[in-house]
Motif scaffolding. Structure first.
Motif, mmCIF file in Angstrom:
data_model
loop_
_atom_site.group_PDB
_atom_site.id
_atom_site.type_symbol
_atom_site.label_atom_id
_atom_site.label_comp_id
_atom_site.label_asym_id
_atom_site.label_seq_id
_atom_site.Cartn_x
_atom_site.Cartn_y
_atom_site.Cartn_z
ATOM 1 N N VAL A 97 0.733 -1.505 -0.325
ATOM 2 C CA VAL A 97 0.143 -0.128 -0.177
ATOM 3 C C VAL A 97 0.942 1.239 0.189
ATOM 4 C CG1 VAL A 97 -1.887 1.336 1.277
ATOM 5 C CG2 VAL A 97 -2.103 -1.767 1.165
ATOM 6 N N GLY A 98 1.258 1.175 1.065
ATOM 7 C CA GLY A 98 3.232 2.305 1.061
ATOM 8 C C GLY A 98 3.080 1.973 -0.754
ATOM 9 N N HIS A 99 3.776 1.435 -0.937
ATOM 10 C CA HIS A 99 4.851 2.182 -1.755
ATOM 11 C C HIS A 99 3.669 2.154 -2.883
ATOM 12 C CE1 HIS A 99 7.865 0.119 -0.072
ATOM 13 N NE2 HIS A 99 8.939 0.649 -0.846
ATOM 14 N N ILE A 132 5.430 -7.412 -7.018
ATOM 15 C CA ILE A 132 5.235 -7.065 -8.022
ATOM 16 C C ILE A 132 4.295 -5.808 -7.885
ATOM 17 C CG2 ILE A 132 4.595 -7.386 -10.224
ATOM 18 C CD1 ILE A 132 4.695 -10.761 -9.498
ATOM 19 N N VAL A 133 3.564 -5.852 -7.520
ATOM 20 C CA VAL A 133 2.478 -4.301 -7.040
ATOM 21 C C VAL A 133 3.691 -3.506 -6.650
ATOM 22 C CG1 VAL A 133 0.782 -3.160 -5.457
ATOM 23 C CG2 VAL A 133 0.592 -5.947 -7.049
ATOM 24 N N LEU A 134 4.135 -3.956 -5.717
ATOM 25 C CA LEU A 134 5.069 -2.547 -4.886
ATOM 26 C C LEU A 134 5.405 -1.822 -5.653
ATOM 27 C CD1 LEU A 134 7.605 -2.246 -3.029
ATOM 28 C CD2 LEU A 134 6.710 -4.469 -1.556
ATOM 29 N N LEU A 159 13.757 -0.295 -7.507
ATOM 30 C CA LEU A 159 13.514 -0.221 -7.936
ATOM 31 C C LEU A 159 14.361 -2.027 -9.082
ATOM 32 C CD1 LEU A 159 13.187 2.930 -9.904
ATOM 33 C CD2 LEU A 159 11.057 0.658 -9.805
ATOM 34 N N VAL A 160 15.267 -2.358 -8.172
ATOM 35 C CA VAL A 160 16.271 -3.475 -8.858
ATOM 36 C C VAL A 160 14.507 -4.853 -8.090
ATOM 37 C CG1 VAL A 160 17.531 -5.099 -7.463
ATOM 38 C CG2 VAL A 160 18.532 -3.051 -7.307
ATOM 39 N N VAL A 161 13.989 -5.062 -7.221
ATOM 40 C CA VAL A 161 12.598 -5.624 -6.972
ATOM 41 C C VAL A 161 11.963 -5.728 -8.078
ATOM 42 C CG1 VAL A 161 10.705 -5.290 -5.054
ATOM 43 C CG2 VAL A 161 12.200 -4.676 -4.252
ATOM 44 N N ALA A 162 11.669 -4.718 -8.328
ATOM 45 C CA ALA A 162 10.652 -5.065 -9.734
ATOM 46 C C ALA A 162 11.916 -6.117 -10.201
ATOM 47 C CB ALA A 162 10.348 -3.114 -10.781
ATOM 48 N N GLY A 214 -3.520 3.357 -3.860
ATOM 49 C CA GLY A 214 -3.371 2.332 -2.587
ATOM 50 C C GLY A 214 -4.247 0.920 -2.170
ATOM 51 N N ILE A 215 -5.448 0.708 -2.545
ATOM 52 C CA ILE A 215 -6.660 0.492 -3.097
ATOM 53 C C ILE A 215 -6.031 -0.144 -4.483
ATOM 54 C CG2 ILE A 215 -8.695 0.334 -3.198
ATOM 55 C CD1 ILE A 215 -9.564 2.909 -1.082
ATOM 56 N N ALA A 216 -5.587 0.596 -4.867
ATOM 57 C CA ALA A 216 -5.139 -0.277 -6.261
ATOM 58 C C ALA A 216 -4.668 -1.460 -5.903
ATOM 59 C CB ALA A 216 -5.467 0.920 -7.605
ATOM 60 N N GLY A 217 -3.653 -0.833 -5.270
ATOM 61 C CA GLY A 217 -1.918 -1.850 -4.823
ATOM 62 C C GLY A 217 -3.163 -2.748 -4.308
ATOM 63 N N VAL A 218 -3.580 -3.071 -3.129
ATOM 64 C CA VAL A 218 -4.633 -4.334 -3.131
ATOM 65 C C VAL A 218 -4.899 -4.733 -3.292
ATOM 66 C CG1 VAL A 218 -5.584 -5.227 -0.617
ATOM 67 C CG2 VAL A 218 -4.441 -2.863 -0.241
#
Lengths: 430, 311
Positions: free
Chosen positions: A40-42, A100-102, B222-225, A76-80
């Motif tokens: 959510v944060g990212h 992936i999402v963050l 972005l390394v994570v991505a 954030g909601i879209a991320g969840v």
């Protein structure tokens, strides 16, 4: 650091924020959803940047907090929802979906931010502060907003207390009761989004997850009871929030999020080391105590059996002193170890000590008799079952005799009142 | 754009993006198959204090001390995650979150305290990556590619990236079968006498090394991505181990090149003034690829079995 009105308001706002984050974080941790806050944060970054862009295009002040928080909440909601959609494919587990999402949302935010920064007007002003947090840059009204959102989350948490507790501890039972855990989970996700968004400006989106995880993990080390866990978690959260804001007021260059996280990590480390029942120090002390009690039993029994082997018994005419070297040999210990144990037992008035020889005191003799009975009880039992040969029974008994109460030992023995003979030769080890 | 300009500005960044994303894409498949994707997230954050410490101790932004510091920090983080999970008895996700945020925060404060931030290593590099600063000023034209004097001045980041990429490819090639077993049947692997824990450690160290090498190019987050997106996209589309691993590397490298091109050179060539952060564009593209794979994956295959085993 000047304790002006603004600073005080920000300090109080951050403490309230920590309080709410600690409470929601406790439920999130118990339900195994703690890392959702990271996603959510990212994921909030592109929302914040887009909101600033839209507000600036409409000609309003892009530093106004409510539209930015709204953008963050929507993103954030879209991320969840994306995490859940990816996890539904079953090929990608939830942890990978969160990563992936963050990262993808954050990347989109970074790309958008670089675009906004090329624009002539000041739409990007202060947006990077959302990444690592800067409480010192918060205005009093920002703190009010953050605190209000945090309080809303706290209130919802208390209202939903029963449902959340049921979902956390016994989801099956909750379903039997007719409570819908799916809905409760949705509410919990909503709460996570709410506190995360409220904390963006103070703590920053990269580290906000720690404000939910660390206080809850700290409280989990200290108690097993839910109300106490919530209270502790909320308190630790409040301390983290206030300390972070204070650190930011002292050194405005210091990222507030980092200060918050380090305070939380310090609390967690202290709990990890010194928690009364789950701490590493308590655990080490307990295991050292166990080992000492075992060694003590073995020493006393060896002293007793040395007498027995010589045909004498404590309190009889042939009562003799036993050299420590003989006890060391019987146990297979080094002499130094046997000597240290003898001194310890002398301190506790279980043996008398003279010229490297020991003699059981009346208390020591009673303890030794108990240890011998327990040892032989186990030995006889194992031999009667045919579970081990004599040497094996001796070794196994050494391991298990220590927890045995005298009553149990009596029940295991063939002649309950007497002290049976040892099944094997006494003295040196085979 | 003239050839010297391309060689000076775009080629080094393109190669850096390709190497960084390809290496991460290659390793990402192992993390995903071992259900350990969060570890990539954790390690890419946790290496920060090690990088800063390596930088602060030597005072120079050179590759090896930073790499050594980062590997030490990564090892410490993996050990700590296990300790916290066992001692606090919390799920591994929460333990991971607690440890890596602490390391990252420690790195940020260390950066502030050691003065590293003001000198050379700044926060923007950590958060956004600095692909655009990878330049080769000595390039005069195509002939420079064959000129040893000019090649000696290739950007420092490229040396580190190429070294790590070569090492990772070599190790993966050598450990191809054991890694396969470790991913799909750790118990069988242990029964065969494979040193599973050492293999895991080797994998983690490779991820940490890739995270450090890629860190300067695409930034810590972005390394994570790049560690998860190519691997996840392939996981949605294939059941084949070889396709998964090699495809992940190829997709990663392709994403790196495409993202960089979309961020600056392509719009510029089309006459637009649009210029985006390259790392951001690469990461966004990674997310889009996963979303497309999730939408387009063969439905029949998806409905046949719940969790098909890869052969």
């Amino acid at each position: 650091m000047t304790l002006g009105y603004n600073t005080l308001v920000v300090l109080a706002g951050c403490a309230l924020l920590g309080l709410a984050a600690g409470t929601v974080g406790a439920f999130a941790l118990l339900r195994g959803r703690a890392l959702v806050a990271d996603a959510v944060g990212h994921a909030a970054l592109p929302g914040v940047v887009l909101a600033a862009l839209i507000v600036a295009t409409l000609g309003h002040d892009p530093r106004d907090l409510p539209p930015l928080l709204a953008g963050a909440a929507i993103a954030g909601i879209a991320g969840v929802l994306s995490v859940q959609a990816l996890a539904r494919t079953r090929r990608i587990r939830e942890d990978a979906a969160i990563a992936i999402v963050l990262s993808a949302f954050y990347a989109a935010g970074v790309a958008l931010l670089s675009y906004v920064q090329t624009l002539p007007d000041a739409a990007q002003a202060g947006l990077t502060k959302f990444i690592l947090g800067q409480a010192a840059a918060m205005r009093a009204e920002d703190a009010f907003w953050a605190a209000a959102v945090a309080m809303l989350a706290l209130l919802l948490c208390l209202l939903l207390f029963q449902r959340l507790r049921a979902a956390c501890f016994d989801p099956d039972f909750a379903r039997v009761l007719g409570l819908r855990t799916a809905r409760t989970d949705l509410a919990l996700l909503g709460l996570i989004v709410t506190v995360t968004v409220a904390g963006l400006q103070a703590v920053g989106l990269v580290l906000i997850v720690a404000l939910l995880v660390l206080p809850a993990a700290t409280a989990r080390l200290l108690t097993f009871r839910l109300p106490r866990l919530l209270l502790l978690s909320a308190m630790v959260g409040a301390v983290c929030g206030a300390a972070g804001a204070a650190a930011s007021a002292i050194d405005p260059d210091l990222p507030t999020g980092a200060a918050v996280v380090l305070v939380g990590a310090a609390c967690f480390t202290l709990a990890l080391l010194f928690s009364p029942d789950r701490g590493l120090v308590a655990e080490a002390l307990r295991s050292a105590n166990r080992r000492l009690a075992m060694a003590q039993d073995h020493f006393l029994r060896a002293a007793w059996e040395a007498q027995e082997a010589a045909g004498a018994g404590p309190g009889t005419a042939g009562d003799r002193w036993t050299p420590i070297a003989a006890i060391a040999a019987a146990r297979g210990w080094g002499e130094g170890r046997a000597w240290r144990l003898a001194r310890w037992l002398a301190l506790r008035d279980l043996v008398a000590l003279s010229e490297r020889q020991v003699h059981l005191t009346p208390r020591g003799a009673a303890a030794a008799r108990r240890a011998v009975r327990a040892h032989r009880a186990v030995e006889h039992h194992l031999l009667a079952l045919g579970a081990a040969d004599t040497a094996g029974a001796d070794r196994l008994a050494d391991l298990v005799e220590h927890g045995l109460t005298p009553e149990v030992a009596t029940r295991l023995l063939p002649e309950p009142s007497a002290l049976p003979a040892s099944p094997h030769a006494l003295g040196g080890r085979p | 754009m003239s050839a010297p300009d391309f060689l000076r500005l775009d080629l080094p960044a393109l190669v850096a993006a390709m190497l960084a994303c390809g290496t991460c894409g290659l390793l990402g498949s192992f993390l995903l198959l071992r259900r350990d994707s969060l570890l990539g997230d954790a390690l890419s954050h946790a290496v920060l204090p090690g990088i800063i410490a390596g930088f602060a101790l030597t005072g120079a932004r050179s590759g090896l001390p930073m790499l050594a510091g980062a590997l030490a920090a990564a090892l410490a983080a993996t050990v700590l995650i296990t300790v916290v999970r066992r001692a606090a008895r919390i799920e591994s996700g929460a333990a991971t979150g607690a440890v890596f945020t602490t390391f990252f925060a420690g790195g940020l404060v260390l950066m502030e305290v050691s003065g590293a931030r003001s000198v050379d290593l700044d926060l923007d590099c950590v958060l956004f990556g600095q692909l655009e600063t990878v330049v080769w000023l000595e390039a005069q034209g195509w002939s420079s590619l064959l000129d040893p004097a000019a090649l000696a001045h290739l950007p420092r980041q490229l040396h580190l990236l190429a070294g790590v990429a070569a090492a990772v490819v070599l190790i993966v090639a050598l450990l191809w079968r054991p890694l396969h077993l470790l991913c799909f049947d750790p118990d069988y692997a242990a029964a065969l006498g494979l040193p599973a824990r050492r293999l895991e450690m080797a994998l983690n160290l490779m991820v940490a090394a890739a995270a450090v090498a890629a860190f300067e190019a695409v930034g810590s987050i972005l390394v994570v991505a790049m560690l998860v997106c190519p691997a996840a996209a392939l996981r949605l589309l294939t059941d084949d181990y070889r396709v998964q691993v090699l495809g992940g590397a190829a997709l990663g490298a392709g994403l790196g090149v495409a993202g960089y091109a979309l961020a600056g050179p392509l719009p510029a060539a089309a006459g637009l003034t649009l210029s985006l952060n390259a790392a951001g564009a690469i990461g966004t593209l990674g997310g889009i690829v996963v979303a497309a794979a999730a939408l387009l994956r063969p439905r029949a295959a998806a409905g046949r079995r719940e969790e098909p085993a890869i052969a």
